[in-house]
Design an enzyme around this catalytic site. Structure first.
Site, PDB file in Angstrom:
ATOM      1  N   GLU A 257      57.153 -65.695  17.305  1.00 54.42           N
ATOM      2  CA  GLU A 257      57.662 -66.600  16.269  1.00 54.42           C
ATOM      3  C   GLU A 257      56.650 -67.719  16.124  1.00 54.42           C
ATOM      4  OE1 GLU A 257      60.633 -70.232  15.820  1.00 54.42           O
ATOM      5  OE2 GLU A 257      61.509 -68.535  16.912  1.00 54.42           O
ATOM      6  N   CYS A 296      61.543 -75.113  13.966  1.00 48.88           N
ATOM      7  CA  CYS A 296      60.805 -74.055  13.283  1.00 48.88           C
ATOM      8  C   CYS A 296      61.487 -73.650  11.981  1.00 48.88           C
ATOM      9  CB  CYS A 296      60.652 -72.846  14.202  1.00 48.88           C
ATOM     10  SG  CYS A 296      62.214 -72.205  14.861  1.00 48.88           S
TER      11      CYS A 296
END
Length: 524
Positions: A257, A296
């Site tokens: 990620e 994020c």
């Protein structure tokens, strides 16, 4: 000097050598603790997890491992208040923002425990129906998923030291795979303390859980072909991981990620006096300020119809002006600090790059800090940028500033809006705001291939939707392209990363002996 935190490595607590790396209070500038992994035998630690933790976990059924997750959650719940103290001190987050990390971790563990119960006493997952390979059914094939015999190594980010650990560990442990976590150094204290509490409670088999705090130098060199690696962090580091021999040559399975330029889009039916407009404004402000924008999934780009541009700018700025910034110990503070002065410098550098192609609608430097010295604290207020020419402002679509920063942009048609969103080259999440179901559905499908999650907000879910940036275990977390191409969570589907899929080809009588040992594989 403050105390050096031990690492739980190779089944015992061990201190690294040397003075260690200091972990700081990002508001007060005080040293809290130190961490070091220097001098530890890295191969010994991973070997212990593989050879001791792996067999012990695999000897249990899915239901028994689900019970372990429940007990881990109970341990964490019992020490919850101590975790808040650490998070506020080491991460500089308010109590409300710390809850997203801490309570989110406990909730995710509980959810996987509940799902694991549904898998029963099986130790194998059956993947789909069997198929005949010979006439009359004399020879057939059946796909099964069995737990990998390696370790699950997690190299995590600084922004979610609690949730980042347990959202990965829950499906790994449920799968029967031992966990080795290397938390980001800056905020490693919380992850280390959680592991310490679980170890002290004795709820997991020996070797099932290890923590390494400090440098990760040489750690990837110890990985073997059946291990799995999950990384959360920058795209630059992700590229290095993908090129490492363990991944490129030994085929270690990797989940990444990375950076993500997430978007929020106001649809043309949402006028400035509509509820959808208000919902977008509220969500943008929340995503800019929760954890000081260090998420994020935070909204980085805001797209509105050209006719709504001025109204959206005015409405967002009006709410940002009310945001109080400073010491999270002060109850009047809504937004705390960035993780450290280095991150503050990175945000300022990113802002400077974006400002070369945008204008500043609201300057975060105008916020007076509460109970915090601007010369010491890693604090900055929320900053809203804008450009009326998004097609020409390439940096807005290329540069993620990991802090309380977002850019407002107009679009003239839905086709242009889609084109602008796609310039992010793949994101974790985008959110849509409008009231017409057909348009919302069409846009959601048009964006699905380039996003891990499409969050659709209409007035009928105003009080029910989970939030643009709120990652729930029931839904996929990850995204294509720039976002890393990885997948986490999404229900029991997450277990697939920790299993190996194999086709067993045999006679019906042999397959008949396999089937009772497994349970049907579901992805919901």
């Amino acid at each position: 000097m403050s105390s050096l935190l031990p690492n739980y490595w190779a089944g015992r607590w061990q201190y690294g050598t040397g003075p260690g790396i200091p972990l700081m209070d990002p508001v007060l500038g005080q040293e809290l603790v130190r961490v070091s992994s220097d001098g530890l035998d890295l191969e010994q630690g991973l070997a212990h997890a593989r050879e001791v933790g792996g067999p012990a976990l695999r000897a249990l059924s899915y239901r028994e491992r689900a019970d372990l997750l429940s007990r881990v959650g109970e341990v964490l719940q019992a020490h919850r208040e101590a975790y808040f103290e650490i998070a506020i001190a080491n991460s500089g987050t308010t109590r409300k923002d710390s809850s997203i990390d801490i309570d989110g971790a406990i909730y995710t563990l509980g959810q996987y425990a509940r799902w694991g119960q549904s898998l029963g006493q099986a130790r194998v997952l059956l993947d789909g129906p069997g198929c005949n390979l010979a006439r009359g059914g004399a020879f057939a094939s059946r796909h099964v998923l069995t737990p990998t015999r390696g370790v699950a190594l997690f190299i995590n980010a600084f922004n979610f030291p609690a949730w980042g650990l347990w959202e990965k560990a829950a499906p790994a442990l449920l799968s029967g795979v031992p966990v080795v976590v290397k938390p980001a150094t800056a905020t490693a204290w919380l992850a280390q303390r959680m592991v310490a509490d679980v170890v002290a409670a004795g709820v997991l088999p020996a070797g099932a859980l290890s923590v390494l705090c400090g440098s990760s130098r040489g750690l990837l060199d110890t990985l073997q072909p059946f291990d799995v690696l999950s990384f959360t962090g920058s795209a630059q580091t992700a590229a290095l991981i993908r090129s490492h021999p363990a991944v490129a040559q030994a085929s270690v399975r990797v989940n990444i990620e990375a950076d993500s330029l997430n978007s929020a889009i106001l649809l043309p039916d949402a006028t400035p006096d509509s509820q959808a407009f208000e919902l977008l404004v509220s969500e943008v402000v929340r995503e800019m300020t929760v954890k000081s924008g260090q998420k994020c999934t935070a909204i980085r780009r805001i797209f509105v119809p050209e006719a709504c541009f001025d109204a959206a700018a005015e409405a967002i700025v009006a709410q940002l002006e009310l945001v109080s910034v400073g010491n999270p110990r002060n109850e009047s503070v809504r937004m705390g600090a960035l993780v450290n002065r280095e991150q503050l410098g990175s945000v300022r550098e990113g802002l400077a790059a974006l400002q070369s192609q945008t204008e500043v609608l609201h300057d975060g430097n105008d916020h007076a800090l509460i109970d915090a010295d601007p010369a010491v604290a890693s604090c900055i207020g929320p900053t809203l940028l804008a450009t009326r020419h998004p097609q020409d402002a390439h940096r807005v679509h290329d540069t993620e500033v990991f802090g309380p920063v977002a850019t407002l942009m107009p679009y003239r048609s839905l086709d242009e809006a889609l084109s602008l969103v796609h310039r992010g080259q793949g994101s974790l999440v985008t959110s849509l705001y409008g009231a017409q179901p057909q348009t919302l559905a069409d846009m959601a499908l048009a964006l699905a291939d380039s996003h891990g999650r499409v969050h659709v907000v209409s007035p009928d879910v105003a009080a029910a939707h989970s939030g643009h940036g709120n990652v729930m275990p029931q839904s996929l977390h990850g995204g294509p392209g720039r976002a890393g191409g990885g997948e986490e969570l999404g229900g029991l589907r997450a277990l697939g990363f920790y299993h190996r899929r194999s086709a067993i080809q045999a006679s019906p009588s042999v397959l008949a002996e396999v089937l009772p040992q497994g349970t049907a594989w579901t992805v919901d």
